[in-house]
Write a protein that holds these residues in place. Structure first.
Motif, mmCIF file in Angstrom:
data_model
loop_
_atom_site.group_PDB
_atom_site.id
_atom_site.type_symbol
_atom_site.label_atom_id
_atom_site.label_comp_id
_atom_site.label_asym_id
_atom_site.label_seq_id
_atom_site.Cartn_x
_atom_site.Cartn_y
_atom_site.Cartn_z
ATOM 1 N N ILE A 156 4.518 7.444 25.054
ATOM 2 C CA ILE A 156 3.438 7.649 26.197
ATOM 3 C C ILE A 156 4.104 6.612 27.357
ATOM 4 O O ILE A 156 4.455 5.805 27.428
ATOM 5 N N PHE A 157 4.079 7.883 27.902
ATOM 6 C CA PHE A 157 4.905 7.814 29.609
ATOM 7 C C PHE A 157 4.325 7.810 29.986
ATOM 8 O O PHE A 157 3.471 7.638 30.295
ATOM 9 N N PRO A 158 4.944 7.030 31.586
ATOM 10 C CA PRO A 158 3.429 6.702 32.740
ATOM 11 C C PRO A 158 3.048 8.410 33.685
ATOM 12 O O PRO A 158 4.193 9.356 33.316
ATOM 13 N N GLU A 159 2.010 8.111 33.983
ATOM 14 C CA GLU A 159 1.700 8.854 34.416
ATOM 15 C C GLU A 159 1.605 10.359 33.955
ATOM 16 O O GLU A 159 1.395 11.501 34.311
ATOM 17 N N THR A 160 1.001 10.284 32.770
ATOM 18 C CA THR A 160 0.864 11.463 31.494
ATOM 19 C C THR A 160 -0.847 10.970 31.331
ATOM 20 O O THR A 160 -1.852 10.432 30.911
ATOM 21 N N GLU A 161 -1.284 12.175 30.293
ATOM 22 C CA GLU A 161 -2.082 11.922 29.875
ATOM 23 C C GLU A 161 -2.164 11.590 28.736
ATOM 24 O O GLU A 161 -3.427 11.029 28.506
ATOM 25 N N LEU A 162 -1.185 10.782 28.033
ATOM 26 C CA LEU A 162 -1.693 10.681 26.557
ATOM 27 C C LEU A 162 -2.033 9.143 27.153
ATOM 28 O O LEU A 162 -2.718 7.777 26.478
ATOM 29 N N VAL A 163 -1.764 8.345 28.913
ATOM 30 C CA VAL A 163 -1.951 6.938 28.648
ATOM 31 C C VAL A 163 -3.844 6.303 28.817
ATOM 32 O O VAL A 163 -4.045 5.998 28.540
ATOM 33 N N LYS A 164 -4.253 7.808 28.991
ATOM 34 C CA LYS A 164 -5.972 8.098 29.171
ATOM 35 C C LYS A 164 -6.506 7.736 27.514
ATOM 36 O O LYS A 164 -8.054 7.706 27.489
ATOM 37 N N SER A 165 -5.426 8.016 26.626
ATOM 38 C CA SER A 165 -5.983 8.881 25.144
ATOM 39 C C SER A 165 -6.506 7.290 24.917
ATOM 40 O O SER A 165 -6.582 5.998 25.312
ATOM 41 N N ILE A 166 -8.285 7.518 24.789
ATOM 42 C CA ILE A 166 -9.009 6.751 24.137
ATOM 43 C C ILE A 166 -9.641 6.242 22.436
ATOM 44 O O ILE A 166 -10.054 6.208 22.003
ATOM 45 N N HIS A 167 -8.686 7.684 21.615
ATOM 46 C CA HIS A 167 -9.128 8.045 20.079
ATOM 47 C C HIS A 167 -7.950 7.412 20.025
ATOM 48 O O HIS A 167 -6.866 7.375 20.062
ATOM 49 N N THR A 190 -1.145 7.792 19.864
ATOM 50 C CA THR A 190 -1.943 7.272 20.740
ATOM 51 C C THR A 190 -2.024 5.967 20.699
ATOM 52 O O THR A 190 -1.479 5.124 19.713
ATOM 53 N N ALA A 191 -1.983 4.661 21.890
ATOM 54 C CA ALA A 191 -2.398 3.425 21.508
ATOM 55 C C ALA A 191 -3.008 3.075 21.190
ATOM 56 O O ALA A 191 -3.341 2.487 20.374
ATOM 57 N N PRO A 192 -4.473 3.511 21.045
ATOM 58 C CA PRO A 192 -5.793 3.408 20.263
ATOM 59 C C PRO A 192 -4.968 3.214 18.201
ATOM 60 O O PRO A 192 -5.666 2.197 17.762
ATOM 61 N N LEU A 193 -3.889 4.053 18.225
ATOM 62 C CA LEU A 193 -4.145 4.280 17.043
ATOM 63 C C LEU A 193 -3.162 3.057 16.415
ATOM 64 O O LEU A 193 -3.314 2.530 15.402
ATOM 65 N N TYR A 246 2.814 1.622 34.008
ATOM 66 C CA TYR A 246 3.378 0.271 32.794
ATOM 67 C C TYR A 246 2.424 0.648 31.199
ATOM 68 O O TYR A 246 1.918 0.252 30.711
ATOM 69 N N PRO A 247 3.175 2.138 30.638
ATOM 70 C CA PRO A 247 1.974 2.652 29.392
ATOM 71 C C PRO A 247 1.886 1.283 28.093
ATOM 72 O O PRO A 247 1.140 0.642 27.447
ATOM 73 N N ALA A 248 3.992 0.495 28.302
ATOM 74 C CA ALA A 248 3.949 -0.237 27.112
ATOM 75 C C ALA A 248 3.027 -1.673 27.074
ATOM 76 O O ALA A 248 2.301 -2.325 26.382
ATOM 77 N N GLN A 249 2.102 -1.813 28.463
ATOM 78 C CA GLN A 249 1.109 -3.015 28.552
ATOM 79 C C GLN A 249 -0.467 -2.503 27.886
ATOM 80 O O GLN A 249 -0.708 -3.383 27.529
ATOM 81 N N LEU A 250 -0.299 -1.283 27.274
ATOM 82 C CA LEU A 250 -1.796 -1.012 26.027
ATOM 83 C C LEU A 250 -1.130 -1.674 25.073
ATOM 84 O O LEU A 250 -2.620 -1.131 24.108
ATOM 85 N N ILE A 251 -0.236 -1.764 25.005
ATOM 86 C CA ILE A 251 -0.464 -2.030 22.873
ATOM 87 C C ILE A 251 -0.422 -2.867 22.787
ATOM 88 O O ILE A 251 -0.006 -4.785 23.430
ATOM 89 N N GLU A 290 -1.479 13.001 19.305
ATOM 90 C CA GLU A 290 -1.677 14.318 19.915
ATOM 91 C C GLU A 290 -0.520 14.555 21.225
ATOM 92 O O GLU A 290 0.312 13.847 20.871
ATOM 93 N N SER A 291 -0.532 15.849 21.727
ATOM 94 C CA SER A 291 0.635 16.031 22.057
ATOM 95 C C SER A 291 1.114 15.891 23.746
ATOM 96 O O SER A 291 -0.294 15.468 23.965
ATOM 97 N N VAL A 292 2.107 15.800 24.164
ATOM 98 C CA VAL A 292 1.914 16.037 25.915
ATOM 99 C C VAL A 292 2.985 16.813 26.496
ATOM 100 O O VAL A 292 3.924 15.783 25.663
#
Length: 241
Positions: free
Chosen positions: A148-159, A178-181, A215-220, A163-165
């Motif tokens: 889950i890299f900055p400014e990539t589509e994977l940051v937005k994943s809600i499921h 994904t972060a939700p998983l 800062y995608p790690a904030q998603l965890i 996923e591939s990115v």
């Protein structure tokens, strides 16, 4: 969130090993198996080596199932393939049977590889919720985790899925939980050390105002589990402690 700070990487690994062993044995006792998600890169190499040699007799490894939080889109024999590193540092020493290891199939397209991995997870968890006992994560100096890299589509994943990115700055695809998983796990542990991680760590755990895109790690943030950070004092040099 629990922040564990150590004076050396050796001390960090010593405590992380004890942490993994405790969760593994609790999981095996309570449900008969331990579903363990590995992280790639260089940070966990010593952990894997010691778990599979010095501390080999502390866990019933025949009841452990290994997964990966993400994978680089390279062929399985490539030196950068996370599964190859884990095989060399961990599985070979444990003589882990192949049906206990869930590799990403990177001979498929990135999209199909992600779909295939999700299908294997669904099968392993009998079509129920995919809740791992422990997920190990690293964090890059850009605050990415898994892929889950900055400014990539994977940051937005809600499921809660796989996923591939496309990662523009690396000019390559990645496949990732994904972060939700990830956040469904019972336990999540970050391994983070070194001065180069200090700025990212300051933002990921120190910022009240979150900016997940940067800062995608904030998603965890586990939904109903535990989050532990295993860090050295160099990585915390920018934190107000």
């Amino acid at each position: 969130m629990n922040l564990h700070i150590f004076k050396s990487v050796a001390e960090l690994n010593e405590n992380l090993i004890a942490y993994v062993i405790e969760i593994a044995n609790k999981s095996i006792t309570s449900k008969g198996r331990f579903d363990f998600v590995l992280t790639g890169g260089n940070s966990p190499k010593e952990l894997y080596k010691q778990l599979s040699t010095t501390f080999k007799d502390k866990v019933d490894w025949t009841k452990v199932y290994f997964f990966f939080g993400d994978e680089r889109y390279v062929l399985p024999e490539h030196k950068d393939y996370n599964g190859l590193m884990a095989k060399e540092m961990l599985f070979n020493n444990l003589q882990t049977p192949e049906d206990h290891i869930f590799y990403f199939d990177t001979t498929l397209t990135p999209v199909d590889s992600a779909k295939a991995y999700k299908a294997t997870l669904d099968k392993h968890f009998n079509g129920g919720e995919i809740i791992f006992d422990l997920i190990l994560l690293g964090m890059g100096d850009d605050a990415h985790t898994a892929s889950i890299f900055p400014e990539t589509e994977l940051v937005k994943s809600i499921h809660p899925t796989v996923e591939s990115v496309w990662v523009e700055k690396l000019d390559t695809y990645r496949i990732s939980l994904t972060a939700p998983l990830i956040n469904k796990a019972k336990n999540i542990a970050f391994i983070t050390f070194g001065e180069n991680k200090a700025n990212a760590l300051k933002h990921v755990i120190g910022d009240e105002q979150k900016d997940y895109f940067v800062y995608p790690a904030q998603l965890i943030k586990p939904l109903d589990g535990n989050l532990d950070w295993f860090v050295d004092d160099k990585a915390t040099s920018f934190l107000d402690l």
